[in-house]
Design an enzyme around this catalytic site. Structure first.
Site, PDB file in Angstrom:
ATOM      1  N   SER A 141       0.787  -1.301  -0.044  1.00 30.76           N
ATOM      2  CA  SER A 141      -0.061   0.122  -0.081  1.00 30.76           C
ATOM      3  C   SER A 141       0.864   1.103  -0.028  1.00 30.76           C
ATOM      4  CB  SER A 141      -0.834   0.165   1.389  1.00 30.76           C
ATOM      5  OG  SER A 141      -1.397   1.183   1.351  1.00 30.76           O
ATOM      6  N   TYR A 154      -2.390  -1.405  10.362  1.00 30.65           N
ATOM      7  CA  TYR A 154      -2.419  -1.693   8.836  1.00 30.65           C
ATOM      8  C   TYR A 154      -1.068  -1.035   8.406  1.00 30.65           C
ATOM      9  CZ  TYR A 154      -4.359  -1.225   4.137  1.00 30.65           C
ATOM     10  OH  TYR A 154      -4.258  -1.485   2.747  1.00 30.65           O
TER      11      TYR A 154
HETATM   12  P1  NAD Z   1     -11.625  -5.943  -0.732  1.00 26.97           P
HETATM   13  O1  NAD Z   1     -11.995  -6.060   0.761  1.00 26.97           O
HETATM   14  O2  NAD Z   1     -12.154  -5.582  -1.883  1.00 26.97           O
HETATM   15  O3  NAD Z   1     -10.634  -7.405  -0.929  1.00 26.97           O
HETATM   16  C1  NAD Z   1      -9.984  -7.980   0.164  1.00 26.97           C
HETATM   17  C2  NAD Z   1     -10.358  -9.539  -0.140  1.00 26.97           C
HETATM   18  O4  NAD Z   1      -9.534 -10.327   0.679  1.00 26.97           O
HETATM   19  C3  NAD Z   1     -11.598  -9.754   0.240  1.00 26.97           C
HETATM   20  O5  NAD Z   1     -12.390 -10.711  -0.976  1.00 26.97           O
HETATM   21  C4  NAD Z   1     -11.558 -10.501   1.644  1.00 26.97           C
HETATM   22  O6  NAD Z   1     -12.663 -11.645   1.527  1.00 26.97           O
HETATM   23  C5  NAD Z   1     -10.038 -11.171   1.141  1.00 26.97           C
HETATM   24  N1  NAD Z   1      -9.653 -11.765   2.726  1.00 26.97           N
HETATM   25  C6  NAD Z   1      -9.673 -10.995   3.745  1.00 26.97           C
HETATM   26  N2  NAD Z   1      -9.302 -11.629   4.757  1.00 26.97           N
HETATM   27  C7  NAD Z   1      -8.716 -12.792   4.410  1.00 26.97           C
HETATM   28  C8  NAD Z   1      -8.219 -14.021   4.808  1.00 26.97           C
HETATM   29  N3  NAD Z   1      -8.041 -14.261   5.995  1.00 26.97           N
HETATM   30  N4  NAD Z   1      -7.908 -15.167   4.028  1.00 26.97           N
HETATM   31  C9  NAD Z   1      -8.187 -14.885   2.534  1.00 26.97           C
HETATM   32  N5  NAD Z   1      -8.843 -13.919   2.064  1.00 26.97           N
HETATM   33  C10 NAD Z   1      -9.011 -12.856   2.902  1.00 26.97           C
HETATM   34  O7  NAD Z   1     -10.426  -4.858  -0.427  1.00 26.97           O
HETATM   35  P2  NAD Z   1      -8.910  -4.215  -1.602  1.00 26.97           P
HETATM   36  O8  NAD Z   1      -9.028  -2.941  -1.693  1.00 26.97           O
HETATM   37  O9  NAD Z   1      -9.346  -5.169  -2.968  1.00 26.97           O
HETATM   38  O10 NAD Z   1      -7.739  -4.906  -1.010  1.00 26.97           O
HETATM   39  C11 NAD Z   1      -6.918  -5.720  -1.771  1.00 26.97           C
HETATM   40  C12 NAD Z   1      -5.621  -5.456  -1.299  1.00 26.97           C
HETATM   41  O11 NAD Z   1      -4.971  -4.257  -1.682  1.00 26.97           O
HETATM   42  C13 NAD Z   1      -5.439  -5.750   0.579  1.00 26.97           C
HETATM   43  O12 NAD Z   1      -4.163  -6.290   0.679  1.00 26.97           O
HETATM   44  C14 NAD Z   1      -5.245  -4.097   0.636  1.00 26.97           C
HETATM   45  O13 NAD Z   1      -4.756  -3.842   1.958  1.00 26.97           O
HETATM   46  C15 NAD Z   1      -4.809  -3.395  -0.423  1.00 26.97           C
HETATM   47  N6  NAD Z   1      -4.872  -2.131  -0.726  1.00 26.97           N
HETATM   48  C16 NAD Z   1      -6.175  -1.408  -0.674  1.00 26.97           C
HETATM   49  C17 NAD Z   1      -6.234  -0.035  -0.969  1.00 26.97           C
HETATM   50  C18 NAD Z   1      -7.484   0.158  -0.950  1.00 26.97           C
HETATM   51  O14 NAD Z   1      -7.496   1.732  -1.049  1.00 26.97           O
HETATM   52  N7  NAD Z   1      -8.672  -0.126  -1.096  1.00 26.97           N
HETATM   53  C19 NAD Z   1      -5.135   0.547  -1.055  1.00 26.97           C
HETATM   54  C20 NAD Z   1      -3.937   0.205  -0.936  1.00 26.97           C
HETATM   55  C21 NAD Z   1      -3.668  -1.308  -0.815  1.00 26.97           C
END
Ligand code: NAD
Length: 259
Positions: A141, A154
């Site tokens: 991130s 986080y």
């Molecule tokens: P999201 O919530 O849409 O997707 C995350 C997925 O991870 C979900 O489908 C959830 O069910 C799954 N998950 C959660 N815990 C789990 C576990 N213990 N085992 C297996 N699966 C699990 O969110 P996203 O935004 O698509 O996030 C994806 C990645 O991107 C994450 O690592 C997040 O930290 C990172 N990220 C997101 C953002 C943002 O602004 N949304 C920014 C930077 C980084």
């Protein structure tokens, strides 16, 4: 340049939603054999059916789930070419609000789960037919670079992912030559991870604007734009790229002040 992942077996964790789902879609379009894992079974199954991919239930924080998931991939496909460690959770809490329970939840999924994935994937990739090969892509991130006050655990988890990726990259380069590991650092994205916070706020539209303006490009990042970065790192075009950190942040880090 179609079919950039032709013949590659790719596991995407957290693939039922957001960035993971967009990555599964793009990888499939580019000719990969895609395995989606998640804990959201209905959404994961539905996406896999739609794409012609495989869905596996996997809690990334559990060591036995990694062994079971990779064991089934090896028996079905004889190896693994790409792992996208994407699964993640966010808990809004400053350091003063961070209970041990919140800390452990976030670190268990975002950092320990990702470490297990890297370790177990390397154990498979080093035995790939044709010699050790593979690409590990760790979704960190912007908070792997800057501190988010309202997400202490986080931020710690994502900073850990950034440097763990480099340790793995150097080890794999020296030991196996052709197993690579890189991290990807998105800015704010309009996925379910943030949508819950938008809807819970007093003024969701104002909060969306605030999240958009964190990026100098004036909008949030699209999941597909992060998927594109993962595609590059997964493909043979990135054969000399390891230990790097790819920012998909709309210029955020280039502008540490609003001038
Ligand atoms: P999201 O919530 O849409 O997707 C995350 C997925 O991870 C979900 O489908 C959830 O069910 C799954 N998950 C959660 N815990 C789990 C576990 N213990 N085992 C297996 N699966 C699990 O969110 P996203 O935004 O698509 O996030 C994806 C990645 O991107 C994450 O690592 C997040 O930290 C990172 N990220 C997101 C953002 C943002 O602004 N949304 C920014 C930077 C980084």
């Amino acid at each position: 340049m179609p079919d950039r992942l032709n013949g590659k077996v790719c596991l995407i964790t957290g693939g039922a939603s957001g960035i993971g789902a967009a990555t599964a879609r793009l990888f499939k379009d580019e000719g990969a054999t895609v395995i989606i894992s998640d804990v959201q079974d209905a959404a994961g199954d539905a996406l896999a059916d739609e794409l012609g991919a495989t869905y596996v239930h996997q809690d990334v924080s559990q060591e036995e789930d990694w062994k079971r998931t990779l064991g089934s991939i090896v028996s079905d496909h004889r190896g693994l070419d790409v792992l996208v460690n994407n699964a993640g959770i966010f808990r809004g809490a400053t350091i003063e609000e961070t209970s041990l329970e919140i800390w452990r939840q976030v670190i268990d999924v975002n950092l320990t789960g990702l470490m297990l994935g890297c370790r177990e994937a390397i154990a498979v990739m080093k035995d790939n037919s044709g010699g050790p090969s593979g690409s590990i892509i760790n979704i960190s991130s912007i908070t792997g670079f800057v501190g988010l006050a309202s997400g202490a655990a986080y931020t710690a988890s994502k900073g850990g992912v950034r440097l763990l990726s480099k340790s793995i990259a150097v080890h794999c380069a020296r030991t196996y030559r052709n197993i690579r590991c890189n991290s990807v650092h998105p800015g704010t994205i309009d996925t379910p991870m943030n949508q819950a916070a938008f809807e819970a706020s007093e003024d969701p539209a104002a909060m969306r604007d605030m999240f958009s303006n964190l990026q100098p490009i004036g909008r949030m990042i699209r999941s597909e734009e992060v998927a594109g970065a993962a595609l590059y790192l997964a493909s043979d075009e990135a054969s000399a790229v390891t230990g790097t950190e790819l920012l998909i942040d709309g210029g955020w880090l280039a502008a540490p002040n609003p001038l």
